[in-house]
Design a protein around this motif. Structure first.
Motif, PDB file in Angstrom:
ATOM      1  N   PHE A  79      33.228 -46.328  -1.804  1.00 31.18           N
ATOM      2  CA  PHE A  79      32.741 -46.149  -3.169  1.00 31.18           C
ATOM      3  C   PHE A  79      31.542 -47.067  -3.355  1.00 31.18           C
ATOM      4  N   VAL A  80      30.463 -46.528  -3.917  1.00 27.32           N
ATOM      5  CA  VAL A  80      29.237 -47.310  -4.114  1.00 27.32           C
ATOM      6  C   VAL A  80      29.154 -47.753  -5.570  1.00 27.32           C
ATOM      7  N   ALA A  81      29.243 -49.047  -5.797  1.00 27.34           N
ATOM      8  CA  ALA A  81      29.192 -49.607  -7.150  1.00 27.34           C
ATOM      9  C   ALA A  81      27.755 -50.003  -7.497  1.00 27.34           C
ATOM     10  N   TYR A  82      26.907 -49.009  -7.453  1.00 29.86           N
ATOM     11  CA  TYR A  82      25.541 -49.060  -7.964  1.00 29.86           C
ATOM     12  C   TYR A  82      25.366 -47.836  -8.845  1.00 29.86           C
ATOM     13  N   ALA A  83      24.551 -47.966  -9.877  1.00 32.56           N
ATOM     14  CA  ALA A  83      24.010 -46.784 -10.542  1.00 32.56           C
ATOM     15  C   ALA A  83      22.692 -46.456  -9.830  1.00 32.56           C
ATOM     16  N   ASP A  84      21.787 -45.729 -10.474  1.00 36.00           N
ATOM     17  CA  ASP A  84      20.529 -45.404  -9.791  1.00 36.00           C
ATOM     18  C   ASP A  84      19.718 -46.669  -9.487  1.00 36.00           C
ATOM     19  N   CYS A  85      19.691 -47.599 -10.428  1.00 41.77           N
ATOM     20  CA  CYS A  85      19.094 -48.930 -10.222  1.00 41.77           C
ATOM     21  C   CYS A  85      17.652 -48.886  -9.737  1.00 41.77           C
ATOM     22  N   GLY A  86      16.879 -47.934 -10.266  1.00 44.44           N
ATOM     23  CA  GLY A  86      15.457 -47.896  -9.953  1.00 44.44           C
ATOM     24  C   GLY A  86      15.103 -47.207  -8.657  1.00 44.44           C
ATOM     25  N   THR A  87      16.068 -46.552  -8.008  1.00 42.54           N
ATOM     26  CA  THR A  87      15.776 -45.894  -6.732  1.00 42.54           C
ATOM     27  C   THR A  87      15.186 -44.499  -6.911  1.00 42.54           C
ATOM     28  N   GLY A  88      15.000 -44.058  -8.129  1.00 47.18           N
ATOM     29  CA  GLY A  88      14.378 -42.770  -8.376  1.00 47.18           C
ATOM     30  C   GLY A  88      15.159 -41.586  -7.831  1.00 47.18           C
ATOM     31  N   GLY A  89      16.482 -41.711  -7.877  1.00 49.68           N
ATOM     32  CA  GLY A  89      17.338 -40.648  -7.360  1.00 49.68           C
ATOM     33  C   GLY A  89      17.649 -40.773  -5.890  1.00 49.68           C
ATOM     34  N   GLY A  90      17.008 -41.715  -5.208  1.00 51.30           N
ATOM     35  CA  GLY A  90      17.226 -41.872  -3.771  1.00 51.30           C
ATOM     36  C   GLY A  90      18.643 -42.272  -3.421  1.00 51.30           C
ATOM     37  N   LEU A  91      19.236 -43.112  -4.241  1.00 54.41           N
ATOM     38  CA  LEU A  91      20.609 -43.553  -3.968  1.00 54.41           C
ATOM     39  C   LEU A  91      21.584 -42.393  -4.143  1.00 54.41           C
ATOM     40  N   GLY A  99      28.654 -37.811   1.289  1.00 55.99           N
ATOM     41  CA  GLY A  99      29.901 -37.502   0.605  1.00 55.99           C
ATOM     42  C   GLY A  99      30.566 -38.702  -0.026  1.00 55.99           C
ATOM     43  N   ILE A 100      29.754 -39.600  -0.585  1.00 56.47           N
ATOM     44  CA  ILE A 100      30.242 -40.849  -1.170  1.00 56.47           C
ATOM     45  C   ILE A 100      30.086 -40.798  -2.680  1.00 56.47           C
ATOM     46  N   GLU A 101      31.113 -41.224  -3.404  1.00 57.04           N
ATOM     47  CA  GLU A 101      31.031 -41.314  -4.860  1.00 57.04           C
ATOM     48  C   GLU A 101      30.332 -42.598  -5.260  1.00 57.04           C
ATOM     49  N   MET A 102      29.557 -42.525  -6.345  1.00 60.79           N
ATOM     50  CA  MET A 102      28.891 -43.708  -6.881  1.00 60.79           C
ATOM     51  C   MET A 102      29.037 -43.724  -8.392  1.00 60.79           C
ATOM     52  N   ILE A 103      28.675 -44.836  -8.999  1.00 64.77           N
ATOM     53  CA  ILE A 103      28.739 -44.960 -10.452  1.00 64.77           C
ATOM     54  C   ILE A 103      27.646 -44.114 -11.098  1.00 64.77           C
ATOM     55  N   ALA A 104      27.986 -43.440 -12.162  1.00 61.74           N
ATOM     56  CA  ALA A 104      27.006 -42.634 -12.892  1.00 61.74           C
ATOM     57  C   ALA A 104      26.126 -43.526 -13.762  1.00 61.74           C
ATOM     58  N   GLY A 105      24.916 -43.048 -14.037  1.00 58.20           N
ATOM     59  CA  GLY A 105      24.049 -43.749 -14.969  1.00 58.20           C
ATOM     60  C   GLY A 105      22.803 -44.310 -14.334  1.00 58.20           C
ATOM     61  N   PRO A 106      21.855 -44.766 -15.161  1.00 55.44           N
ATOM     62  CA  PRO A 106      20.582 -45.254 -14.643  1.00 55.44           C
ATOM     63  C   PRO A 106      20.647 -46.656 -14.034  1.00 55.44           C
ATOM     64  N   HIS A 107      21.505 -47.521 -14.571  1.00 56.11           N
ATOM     65  CA  HIS A 107      21.612 -48.888 -14.059  1.00 56.11           C
ATOM     66  C   HIS A 107      22.828 -49.568 -14.685  1.00 56.11           C
ATOM     67  N   CYS A 108      23.058 -50.802 -14.301  1.00 59.25           N
ATOM     68  CA  CYS A 108      24.277 -51.491 -14.744  1.00 59.25           C
ATOM     69  C   CYS A 108      24.296 -51.734 -16.242  1.00 59.25           C
ATOM     70  N   TYR A 109      23.136 -51.858 -16.876  1.00 61.06           N
ATOM     71  CA  TYR A 109      23.119 -52.049 -18.325  1.00 61.06           C
ATOM     72  C   TYR A 109      23.803 -50.879 -19.013  1.00 61.06           C
ATOM     73  N   ALA A 110      23.573 -49.685 -18.498  1.00 62.37           N
ATOM     74  CA  ALA A 110      24.125 -48.484 -19.127  1.00 62.37           C
ATOM     75  C   ALA A 110      25.632 -48.420 -18.990  1.00 62.37           C
ATOM     76  N   PHE A 111      26.174 -48.706 -17.787  1.00 62.51           N
ATOM     77  CA  PHE A 111      27.622 -48.572 -17.676  1.00 62.51           C
ATOM     78  C   PHE A 111      28.363 -49.737 -18.296  1.00 62.51           C
ATOM     79  N   PHE A 112      27.732 -50.900 -18.435  1.00 59.90           N
ATOM     80  CA  PHE A 112      28.379 -51.969 -19.196  1.00 59.90           C
ATOM     81  C   PHE A 112      28.413 -51.615 -20.681  1.00 59.90           C
ATOM     82  N   ASP A 113      27.334 -51.082 -21.200  1.00 62.30           N
ATOM     83  CA  ASP A 113      27.269 -50.722 -22.619  1.00 62.30           C
ATOM     84  C   ASP A 113      28.082 -49.464 -22.910  1.00 62.30           C
ATOM     85  N   GLY A 114      28.308 -48.648 -21.874  1.00 59.48           N
ATOM     86  CA  GLY A 114      28.919 -47.325 -22.052  1.00 59.48           C
ATOM     87  C   GLY A 114      27.804 -46.293 -22.021  1.00 59.48           C
TER      88      GLY A 114
END
Length: 207
Positions: A79-91, A99-114
């Motif tokens: 499991f990848v505990a990154y959001a996009d984090c500025g990778t422009g969709g590369g991650l 076939g790996i699941e990752m956190i949804a959203g643009p970056h950690c600010y978004a998933f902390f805030d909801g």
């Protein structure tokens, strides 16, 4: 407690135990370890890449690939505990290919805030700090941007912001003061929001 400077520079190696390998940004290490303990997620083994990659998003996917090539075979899944984090969709593309699941959203600010709340705010004028980034403000902002040597550059970098928003994972008055001092250093208004771990707990519980 793992020193923030170590998480910034070196990250955190996996312990080699557990069935699921979580590869995360070093800036999330304290929160992920706390969630693992509180929710008895003993099947998770955490490996963190250096948090300073936050400043170089083009290096995140290569670093993740290297980490997985050296470790993933010993686990049932990853499991990848990154959001996009500025990778422009590369991650997301990399994770989809493997076939790996990752956190949804643009970056950690978004998933902390909801994710929904963050999107609804649409705050293009806000500079965000998490607890980790408030503690490591000099290492992530002041020194890399040269503001310690050339404070006159502040307006060039931050002139389009109006406020610093501290998305607080913990109730720590001393840390809130660090975040407020960061806002003062940038000449911006300050706002603190108590988010806790936001969507991170649910994401890890599903991992």
């Amino acid at each position: 407690m793992i020193p923030d400077a170590v998480l910034t520079r070196d990250g955190l190696p996996a312990a080699g135990t557990g069935r699921v390998l979580v590869v995360a940004c070093g800036a999330l290490a304290h929160e992920i370890l706390a969630i693992r303990v509180a929710n008895r997620l003993h099947h998770l083994d955490l490996h963190c890449l250096p948090a300073i990659l936050h400043n170089h998003p083009e290096r995140i996917v290569p670093a993740l690939a290297e980490a997985l090539d050296g470790r993933a075979d010993g686990y049932d899944r990853v499991f990848v505990a990154y959001a996009d984090c500025g990778t422009g969709g590369g991650l997301a593309r990399f994770c989809a290919e493997r076939g790996i699941e990752m956190i949804a959203g643009p970056h950690c600010y978004a998933f902390f805030d909801g994710l929904d709340r963050f999107a609804a705010r649409d705050e293009i004028d806000a500079f965000y700090l998490t607890d980790f980034l408030a503690r490591q403000f000099d290492a992530f902002v002041i020194r890399p941007l040269g503001l310690d040597r050339h404070p006159e550059l502040r307006e060039m970098y931050f002139g389009h912001y109006t406020k610093v928003v501290h998305l607080a994972q913990t109730d720590d008055p001393a840390l809130a003061e660090k975040a407020r001092a960061a806002a003062d250093a940038l000449g911006l208004a300050f706002e603190r929001r108590a988010t806790g771990y936001g969507d991170l707990t649910a994401a890890l519980t599903r991992a």
